[in-house]
Design a protein around this motif. Structure first.
Motif, mmCIF file in Angstrom:
data_model
loop_
_atom_site.group_PDB
_atom_site.id
_atom_site.type_symbol
_atom_site.label_atom_id
_atom_site.label_comp_id
_atom_site.label_asym_id
_atom_site.label_seq_id
_atom_site.Cartn_x
_atom_site.Cartn_y
_atom_site.Cartn_z
ATOM 1 N N ILE A 7 5.097 1.266 -0.403
ATOM 2 C CA ILE A 7 4.266 0.135 -0.868
ATOM 3 C C ILE A 7 3.601 -0.565 0.319
ATOM 4 C CG2 ILE A 7 4.354 -2.169 -1.902
ATOM 5 C CD1 ILE A 7 6.539 -1.080 -3.790
ATOM 6 N N ILE A 8 4.365 -0.813 1.390
ATOM 7 C CA ILE A 8 3.812 -1.479 2.568
ATOM 8 C C ILE A 8 2.726 -0.611 3.209
ATOM 9 C CG2 ILE A 8 4.336 -2.223 4.933
ATOM 10 C CD1 ILE A 8 7.064 -3.144 3.877
ATOM 11 N N PHE A 9 2.959 0.699 3.265
ATOM 12 C CA PHE A 9 1.963 1.594 3.840
ATOM 13 C C PHE A 9 0.675 1.576 3.013
ATOM 14 C CE2 PHE A 9 -0.088 5.723 4.503
ATOM 15 C CZ PHE A 9 -0.135 5.770 5.890
ATOM 16 N N ILE A 10 0.807 1.602 1.698
ATOM 17 C CA ILE A 10 -0.380 1.577 0.822
ATOM 18 C C ILE A 10 -1.139 0.270 0.978
ATOM 19 C CG2 ILE A 10 -1.144 1.527 -1.587
ATOM 20 C CD1 ILE A 10 1.134 3.499 -2.218
ATOM 21 N N LEU A 11 -0.406 -0.849 1.026
ATOM 22 C CA LEU A 11 -1.055 -2.150 1.188
ATOM 23 C C LEU A 11 -1.781 -2.239 2.537
ATOM 24 C CD1 LEU A 11 1.669 -4.563 -0.271
ATOM 25 C CD2 LEU A 11 -0.519 -3.916 -1.320
ATOM 26 N N GLY A 12 -1.124 -1.743 3.583
ATOM 27 C CA GLY A 12 -1.761 -1.735 4.896
ATOM 28 C C GLY A 12 -2.994 -0.852 4.923
ATOM 29 N N LEU A 14 -4.900 -0.113 2.362
ATOM 30 C CA LEU A 14 -5.962 -0.796 1.610
ATOM 31 C C LEU A 14 -6.632 -1.868 2.462
ATOM 32 C CD1 LEU A 14 -4.337 -1.189 -1.935
ATOM 33 C CD2 LEU A 14 -6.324 0.210 -1.342
ATOM 34 N N ALA A 15 -5.827 -2.601 3.233
ATOM 35 C CA ALA A 15 -6.379 -3.641 4.095
ATOM 36 C C ALA A 15 -7.294 -3.040 5.156
ATOM 37 C CB ALA A 15 -5.243 -4.426 4.757
ATOM 38 N N ILE A 16 -6.935 -1.850 5.655
ATOM 39 C CA ILE A 16 -7.779 -1.159 6.639
ATOM 40 C C ILE A 16 -9.092 -0.712 5.994
ATOM 41 C CG2 ILE A 16 -7.978 0.941 8.029
ATOM 42 C CD1 ILE A 16 -4.930 0.700 8.502
ATOM 43 N N LEU A 22 -12.535 -8.042 3.477
ATOM 44 C CA LEU A 22 -11.544 -9.045 3.864
ATOM 45 C C LEU A 22 -11.959 -9.804 5.113
ATOM 46 C CD1 LEU A 22 -8.270 -6.947 3.354
ATOM 47 C CD2 LEU A 22 -9.223 -8.657 1.805
ATOM 48 N N LYS A 23 -12.992 -9.260 5.825
ATOM 49 C CA LYS A 23 -13.423 -9.827 7.102
ATOM 50 C C LYS A 23 -12.236 -9.930 8.063
ATOM 51 C CE LYS A 23 -17.456 -12.324 5.391
ATOM 52 N NZ LYS A 23 -17.489 -11.632 4.103
ATOM 53 N N LEU A 24 -11.470 -8.836 8.109
ATOM 54 C CA LEU A 24 -10.270 -8.760 8.936
ATOM 55 C C LEU A 24 -10.316 -7.447 9.714
ATOM 56 C CD1 LEU A 24 -7.475 -10.255 9.392
ATOM 57 C CD2 LEU A 24 -6.541 -8.624 7.747
ATOM 58 N N ASP A 25 -10.337 -7.532 11.036
ATOM 59 C CA ASP A 25 -10.405 -6.317 11.840
ATOM 60 C C ASP A 25 -9.256 -5.381 11.495
ATOM 61 O OD1 ASP A 25 -10.044 -4.495 14.224
ATOM 62 O OD2 ASP A 25 -11.817 -5.602 14.871
ATOM 63 N N LYS A 26 -9.559 -4.100 11.353
ATOM 64 C CA LYS A 26 -8.567 -3.140 10.868
ATOM 65 C C LYS A 26 -7.391 -2.950 11.816
ATOM 66 C CE LYS A 26 -11.294 0.810 12.591
ATOM 67 N NZ LYS A 26 -12.021 2.026 12.184
ATOM 68 N N LEU A 27 -7.528 -3.378 13.076
ATOM 69 C CA LEU A 27 -6.396 -3.223 13.988
ATOM 70 C C LEU A 27 -5.243 -4.144 13.584
ATOM 71 C CD1 LEU A 27 -5.613 -5.435 16.495
ATOM 72 C CD2 LEU A 27 -8.017 -5.095 16.973
ATOM 73 N N ILE A 28 -5.553 -5.279 12.927
ATOM 74 C CA ILE A 28 -4.507 -6.237 12.551
ATOM 75 C C ILE A 28 -3.560 -5.656 11.505
ATOM 76 C CG2 ILE A 28 -4.067 -8.524 11.555
ATOM 77 C CD1 ILE A 28 -6.708 -9.427 12.844
ATOM 78 N N PRO A 29 -4.064 -5.161 10.347
ATOM 79 C CA PRO A 29 -3.134 -4.540 9.390
ATOM 80 C C PRO A 29 -2.470 -3.281 9.949
ATOM 81 C CG PRO A 29 -5.411 -4.217 8.681
ATOM 82 C CD PRO A 29 -5.428 -5.216 9.795
ATOM 83 N N ALA A 30 -3.163 -2.543 10.821
ATOM 84 C CA ALA A 30 -2.583 -1.318 11.389
ATOM 85 C C ALA A 30 -1.374 -1.649 12.256
ATOM 86 C CB ALA A 30 -3.634 -0.565 12.198
ATOM 87 N N LEU A 31 -1.521 -2.648 13.135
ATOM 88 C CA LEU A 31 -0.405 -3.024 14.007
ATOM 89 C C LEU A 31 0.723 -3.677 13.213
ATOM 90 C CD1 LEU A 31 -2.323 -4.476 17.098
ATOM 91 C CD2 LEU A 31 -1.159 -2.283 16.929
ATOM 92 N N GLY A 370 -11.808 12.767 0.815
ATOM 93 C CA GLY A 370 -11.081 11.508 0.975
ATOM 94 C C GLY A 370 -11.441 10.791 2.257
ATOM 95 N N SER A 371 -11.779 11.558 3.307
ATOM 96 C CA SER A 371 -12.132 10.938 4.578
ATOM 97 C C SER A 371 -13.454 10.181 4.511
ATOM 98 C CB SER A 371 -12.197 11.998 5.684
ATOM 99 O OG SER A 371 -13.300 12.861 5.501
ATOM 100 N N ALA A 372 -14.223 10.412 3.434
ATOM 101 C CA ALA A 372 -15.457 9.642 3.234
ATOM 102 C C ALA A 372 -15.151 8.245 2.701
ATOM 103 C CB ALA A 372 -16.389 10.367 2.263
ATOM 104 N N VAL A 373 -13.950 8.092 2.148
ATOM 105 C CA VAL A 373 -13.558 6.810 1.546
ATOM 106 C C VAL A 373 -12.646 6.022 2.474
ATOM 107 C CG1 VAL A 373 -12.469 5.716 -0.459
ATOM 108 C CG2 VAL A 373 -13.739 7.873 -0.730
ATOM 109 N N VAL A 374 -11.679 6.718 3.071
ATOM 110 C CA VAL A 374 -10.735 6.055 3.965
ATOM 111 C C VAL A 374 -10.830 6.688 5.351
ATOM 112 C CG1 VAL A 374 -9.127 5.472 2.123
ATOM 113 C CG2 VAL A 374 -8.878 7.643 3.291
ATOM 114 N N ASP A 375 -10.246 6.036 6.333
ATOM 115 C CA ASP A 375 -10.330 6.504 7.710
ATOM 116 C C ASP A 375 -9.694 7.879 7.866
ATOM 117 O OD1 ASP A 375 -9.443 6.559 10.718
ATOM 118 O OD2 ASP A 375 -10.917 4.957 10.555
ATOM 119 N N ASN A 376 -10.371 8.757 8.606
ATOM 120 C CA ASN A 376 -9.860 10.126 8.738
ATOM 121 C C ASN A 376 -8.692 10.246 9.714
ATOM 122 O OD1 ASN A 376 -11.310 9.735 11.073
ATOM 123 N ND2 ASN A 376 -12.643 11.499 10.834
#
Length: 456
Positions: A7-12, A14-16, A22-31, A370-376
């Protein structure tokens, strides 16, 4: 506990994916996701029944019967192993980024503009597509896109025309990055992770990658936006005066230094980041020498240690321009996926996936879509934990192709697309309507070519 981790991985994830919303740099949810996942693993390690040996690529037998002390010791060893593998990728990228910034410090990329003389849009399209394809294989697709769109902005004044050119540059850059071990973060991951070798990657993917860009560009060259001529602005006097006389030299030196890295690895069998550090040292020496000659100074620092001449080291200047948010994002996402891998989730998930979809080609093409939708990056990181095929298996080459080129189908599907979107303010739906189908055609043609050629 496993459910909470997923669940935490999926939420993270999605945030990425929704970083712009969300106007939130993707490094924040990743870290954050990385730290939380490993913390949960540490707290609940006594309850887990599976542990994956990343070095041996297999589940550890009898893990459930291990003592708590043995499990925590194994956790520390596994974390150190993944940290080392991730650091290899990050230091490689840092070296490559610094060399590119040094080239830019001397305005070396402006050399390409001198080669562009034609006013014909169709010829310009092929020139830019060819440059993107070749350049991205050397300095990576993201940097190649930035360089070429910057040149494009100096050549073409019409905004709408530039949108079409920039979009085809994205397709060409992603295709060019797929067949080179240093052309895309994902191919670099597979190369450093000992899933592919440079020679075989080039051998199996060069033709599919060429078709992936040639087919869309050929179709586009007959479309209305690429008919007729453009007006090319001449280089103004100010640009000419500011241009470094060593720009071309540093460009060729930097590109040769990056190309040297795979050769160094082949000869010495050392990790690629060692060769990249050597290349950076060589480029840095010439950068310092040329920079001082341009300032015409024999002494840089006075006896008090002050920079009396206003001289700035090109290496220091280039290091200060490194895009650290991207580096930290790669660190976070790779270590987060490593947590799932260590618990055997990716290995077990791959077994279930093979049962549901027995055709591996279909699975990998879905990964490309899928890589067209989310980060590869996380997709490839996950695939490296899911599949256990040996080095230079056709599966890994197909993963490199699909993840590298599939992202071209949406403007947000690749780093090259995102940076082009920012530089030219390309609308998501405009790209989807006008370019997505061209990228999809190229992706499918290249994939079919790969499936055909691997039999020979």
């Amino acid at each position: 506990m496993e459910a909470l981790i997923i669940i935490i991985f999926i939420l993270g994830y999605l945030a990425i994916t929704l970083e712009h919303n969300l106007k939130l740099d993707k490094l924040i949810p990743a870290l954050g996701m990385m730290a939380i996942l490993w913390a949960i693993v540490a707290f609940g390690i006594d309850d887990f029944i599976n542990w994956f040996d990343s070095a041996g690529h297999q589940l550890i037998e009898g893990f459930a019967s291990f003592t708590s002390e043995e499990k925590h010791h194994l956790l520390e060893e596994t974390l150190l192993h993944h940290l080392g593998k991730t650091a290899e990728i990050l230091f490689f990228l840092l070296g490559a980024m610094t060399i590119v910034e040094i080239i830019d410090y001397f305005d070396g990329f402006a050399t390409f503009k001198n080669y562009i003389k034609t006013k014909n849009k169709k010829k310009l399209l092929w020139i830019f597509a060819s440059l993107a394809f070749i350049l991205s294989a050397i300095i990576d697709n993201l940097t190649a896109t930035i360089v070429l769109i910057t040149i494009l902005q100096k050549i073409i004044n019409d905004k709408n025309t530039r949108l079409w050119f920039a979009s085809l540059i994205i397709i060409a850059a992603n295709a060019g990055g797929a067949w080179s071990p240093i052309g895309d973060v994902t191919t670099t991951m597979l190369w450093i992770g000992k899933k592919v070798t440079s020679a075989k990657l080039i051998e199996y993917l060069i033709i599919p990658s060429i078709l992936c860009v040639v087919v869309p560009v050929l179709i586009a060259s007959f479309m209305k936006p690429f008919k007729g001529n453009i007006e090319i602005d001449s280089v103004d006097d100010q640009d000419s005066n500011n241009k470094s006389k060593h720009g071309a030299t540093m460009l060729y030196l930097g590109l040769l230094a990056i190309i040297f890295v795979p050769i160094f690895k082949t000869v010495t069998h050392l990790p690629p980041y060692v060769g990249m550090m050597l290349s950076l040292a060589v480029v840095g020496i010439f950068a310092e020498i040329y920079s001082r000659s341009e300032f015409n100074i024999s002494h840089i620092v006075d006896i008090d240690g002050d920079d009396s001449q206003g001289f700035h080291s090109p290496v220091h200047k280039s290091l200060s321009k490194i895009e650290m948010p991207s580096v930290l994002f790669f660190f976070g996402i790779l270590m987060a996926v490593a947590a799932l891998e260590s618990l055997g989730m990716l290995f077990i998930g791959a077994e279930h996936l093979k049962t549901i979809i027995p055709n591996t080609d279909v699975v990998i093409m879905l990964l490309g879509i899928g890589s067209a939708v989310v980060d590869n990056v996380p997709l490839v990181a996950a695939s490296m934990g899911m599949f256990q095929e040996p080095i230079d298996s056709h599966l890994w080459h197909f993963v490199a192709y699909s993840a590298g080129t599939g992202g071209s189908m949406l403007i947000i599907g690749s780093a090259a697309g995102v940076v082009a979107m920012g530089m030219e303010k390309i609308n998501f739906f405009w790209y989807f309507k006008n370019i997505a189908w061209l990228a999809a055609v190229g992706f499918v043609v290249g994939a079919l070519a790969f499936m055909f050629l691997r039999n020979f």
